[in-house]
Scaffold this motif. Structure first.
Motif, mmCIF file in Angstrom:
data_model
loop_
_atom_site.group_PDB
_atom_site.id
_atom_site.type_symbol
_atom_site.label_atom_id
_atom_site.label_comp_id
_atom_site.label_asym_id
_atom_site.label_seq_id
_atom_site.Cartn_x
_atom_site.Cartn_y
_atom_site.Cartn_z
ATOM 1 N N LEU A 1 17.066 11.811 -6.325
ATOM 2 C CA LEU A 1 16.447 11.422 -7.590
ATOM 3 C C LEU A 1 15.337 10.397 -7.371
ATOM 4 N N THR A 2 14.274 10.529 -8.139
ATOM 5 C CA THR A 2 13.119 9.643 -8.037
ATOM 6 C C THR A 2 13.309 8.420 -8.926
ATOM 7 N N THR A 3 12.417 7.450 -8.757
ATOM 8 C CA THR A 3 12.484 6.260 -9.605
ATOM 9 C C THR A 3 12.239 6.620 -11.063
ATOM 10 N N ASP A 4 11.394 7.605 -11.337
ATOM 11 C CA ASP A 4 11.150 8.035 -12.721
ATOM 12 C C ASP A 4 12.424 8.623 -13.327
ATOM 13 N N GLN A 5 13.155 9.412 -12.544
ATOM 14 C CA GLN A 5 14.403 9.987 -13.044
ATOM 15 C C GLN A 5 15.459 8.915 -13.274
ATOM 16 N N ILE A 6 15.517 7.921 -12.377
ATOM 17 C CA ILE A 6 16.469 6.825 -12.553
ATOM 18 C C ILE A 6 16.127 6.022 -13.803
ATOM 19 N N THR A 7 14.828 5.820 -14.026
ATOM 20 C CA THR A 7 14.385 5.127 -15.243
ATOM 21 C C THR A 7 14.827 5.889 -16.487
ATOM 22 N N ALA A 8 14.701 7.215 -16.445
ATOM 23 C CA ALA A 8 15.119 8.042 -17.578
ATOM 24 C C ALA A 8 16.623 7.909 -17.827
ATOM 25 N N ILE A 9 17.409 7.873 -16.745
ATOM 26 C CA ILE A 9 18.868 7.720 -16.878
ATOM 27 C C ILE A 9 19.190 6.355 -17.495
ATOM 28 N N LEU A 10 18.488 5.317 -17.047
ATOM 29 C CA LEU A 10 18.683 3.987 -17.617
ATOM 30 C C LEU A 10 18.393 3.966 -19.109
ATOM 31 N N ASP A 11 17.415 4.766 -19.517
ATOM 32 C CA ASP A 11 17.016 4.822 -20.920
ATOM 33 C C ASP A 11 17.845 5.811 -21.728
ATOM 34 N N GLY A 12 18.849 6.416 -21.078
ATOM 35 C CA GLY A 12 19.720 7.344 -21.778
ATOM 36 C C GLY A 12 19.121 8.708 -22.025
ATOM 37 N N LYS A 13 18.082 9.044 -21.267
ATOM 38 C CA LYS A 13 17.415 10.331 -21.443
ATOM 39 C C LYS A 13 17.986 11.354 -20.462
ATOM 40 N N PRO A 14 17.990 12.623 -20.835
ATOM 41 C CA PRO A 14 18.510 13.661 -19.928
ATOM 42 C C PRO A 14 17.539 13.912 -18.773
ATOM 43 N N VAL A 15 18.071 14.230 -17.611
ATOM 44 C CA VAL A 15 17.238 14.594 -16.471
ATOM 45 C C VAL A 15 17.767 15.889 -15.867
ATOM 46 N N ILE A 16 16.857 16.661 -15.323
ATOM 47 C CA ILE A 16 17.249 17.903 -14.658
ATOM 48 C C ILE A 16 17.446 17.592 -13.182
ATOM 49 N N GLU B 1 24.510 13.899 -8.292
ATOM 50 C CA GLU B 1 23.497 12.891 -7.987
ATOM 51 C C GLU B 1 23.225 12.008 -9.209
ATOM 52 N N VAL B 2 23.244 12.613 -10.392
ATOM 53 C CA VAL B 2 23.082 11.831 -11.621
ATOM 54 C C VAL B 2 24.252 10.870 -11.774
ATOM 55 N N GLN B 3 25.462 11.355 -11.472
ATOM 56 C CA GLN B 3 26.650 10.498 -11.556
ATOM 57 C C GLN B 3 26.571 9.351 -10.562
ATOM 58 N N GLU B 4 26.064 9.616 -9.355
ATOM 59 C CA GLU B 4 25.890 8.555 -8.361
ATOM 60 C C GLU B 4 24.981 7.459 -8.899
ATOM 61 N N ILE B 5 23.897 7.852 -9.553
ATOM 62 C CA ILE B 5 22.955 6.878 -10.102
ATOM 63 C C ILE B 5 23.607 6.079 -11.226
ATOM 64 N N ARG B 6 24.286 6.769 -12.135
ATOM 65 C CA ARG B 6 24.951 6.069 -13.243
ATOM 66 C C ARG B 6 25.969 5.061 -12.720
ATOM 67 N N ASN B 7 26.721 5.478 -11.716
ATOM 68 C CA ASN B 7 27.717 4.572 -11.135
ATOM 69 C C ASN B 7 27.065 3.365 -10.479
ATOM 70 N N ALA B 8 25.982 3.610 -9.728
ATOM 71 C CA ALA B 8 25.299 2.512 -9.040
ATOM 72 C C ALA B 8 24.712 1.521 -10.033
ATOM 73 N N ILE B 9 24.174 2.021 -11.137
ATOM 74 C CA ILE B 9 23.648 1.141 -12.178
ATOM 75 C C ILE B 9 24.746 0.210 -12.674
ATOM 76 N N LYS B 10 25.924 0.774 -12.948
ATOM 77 C CA LYS B 10 27.055 -0.030 -13.431
ATOM 78 C C LYS B 10 27.527 -1.014 -12.359
ATOM 79 N N ALA B 11 27.545 -0.570 -11.105
ATOM 80 C CA ALA B 11 28.014 -1.437 -10.016
ATOM 81 C C ALA B 11 27.092 -2.643 -9.844
#
Length: 312
Positions: free
Chosen positions: A55-70, A75-85
């Motif tokens: 995942l790119t920084t733009d996709q991670i930004t979208a996840i942070l903003d609660g937006k869907p990513v393709i 990998e999306v779950q890994e990012i969400r978990n890392a944000i929380k950690a």
């Protein structure tokens, strides 16, 4: 304290610790939330990319903003978990084994069945398709981790050095079935942030990703006669480069005004204009904008008053 990890303090390590300590002391600790957010995104992207997350920084930004990513669900779950950690950094105690398990539970939630628990089988450290280290047997993990935290709690080693040693020893033990790399890097950040809070928002992991081959090589060549000395030297070099890049990053007019007000709360508009190389009207525009946003507050009259930085 019975266990002491093997390592040697080399002139290179002493030089790097000195350089980093000096750089941290003069570091311009920007408090703008936008910049913290950008660096946190870089940190998460770098740490997970080391282990194959695409995942790119733009996709991670979208996840942070609660937006869907393709992207792949795991990998999306890994990012969400890392944000929380990483959001837990203010709550976690770097000297607590229980908190480490809590961090791993957060980092690996929904990804593995034994998140937050030590592994029950054998694992190794891989660099691509190559296994560069076979971890100790699973039955030894609880005792090894207990000894590592006892050392961490009692050592008088400099925080920069002990954070690197912990990072290496953690990866050597490889206590979990998965997520060891990202959890180890998170914990080193926590140890450093406990020493100097600015480390919470330094994208060290992003530079580690830049040198990921060297990162795995440093792990592979450590453990011999000199212990984890090569790994300490490598990570300290990464921290030194990260600080250099952040210190030399161009700053906005807003950041420069905040710095000058910190240095001299009674600074005048004309003095700011001279220092910043812009017109007095330009300074007036920025001051009014920053005042309206609650970043700064003016106390007293134009002649005898002073500025106060509220956010920054």
């Amino acid at each position: 304290m019975s266990y002491k990890p093997p390592y040697k303090i080399t002139p290179k390590i002493i030089d790097l610790v000195s350089k980093i300590s000096e750089a941290v002391g003069s570091f311009y600790a920007q408090e703008e939330l936008r910049l913290h957010r950008i660096n946190r995104i870089k940190t998460i992207q770098g740490s997970l990319a080391i282990e194959g997350n695409t995942l790119t920084t733009d996709q991670i930004t979208a996840i942070l903003d609660g937006k869907p990513v393709i992207a792949p669900i795991n990998e999306v779950q890994e990012i969400r978990n890392a944000i929380k950690a990483y959001e837990l950094l203010d709550e976690l105690n770097p000297n607590s084994l229980e908190d480490l398990l809590k961090a791993h539970l957060t980092m690996e939630a929904g990804l593995i069945d034994d998140s937050g628990h030590f592994r029950s089988g054998g694992v190794g450290v891989a660099s691509g398709e190559e296994i560069i280290h076979y971890a100790p047997p699973a039955e030894r993990v609880p005792q090894l981790m207990k000894e590592l935290f006892e050392w961490l709690n009692n050592t008088e080693e400099h925080p920069l050095i002990k954070s690197c040693i912990f990072h290496y020893e953690f990866e050597f033990i490889h206590p979990f079935s998965d997520g060891n790399g990202r959890t180890g890097r998170l914990w080193q950040t926590l140890i450093l942030a406990n020493w100097r809070p600015v480390f919470k928002n330094l994208p060290i992991e992003n530079i580690v990703y830049k040198y990921r081959k060297e990162y795995y090589r440093a792990i592979a060549i450590s453990g011999g006669e000199d212990g984890c000395t090569p790994f300490i030297e490598f990570i300290l070099g990464v921290i030194d480069e990260t600080l250099a890049l952040e210190n030399n990053a161009p700053r906005s007019t807003r950041d420069k005004i905040i710095e000058q007000i910190h240095n001299n709360p009674k600074i005048t508009r004309n003095e700011l204009a001279s220092i910043l190389g812009i017109t007095s009207d330009g300074v007036k525009y920025h001051l009014q904008k920053m005042t309206a946003k609650g970043v700064i507050v003016r106390h007293g009259s134009a002649r005898s008053g002073y500025w106060e930085v509220v956010k920054g």
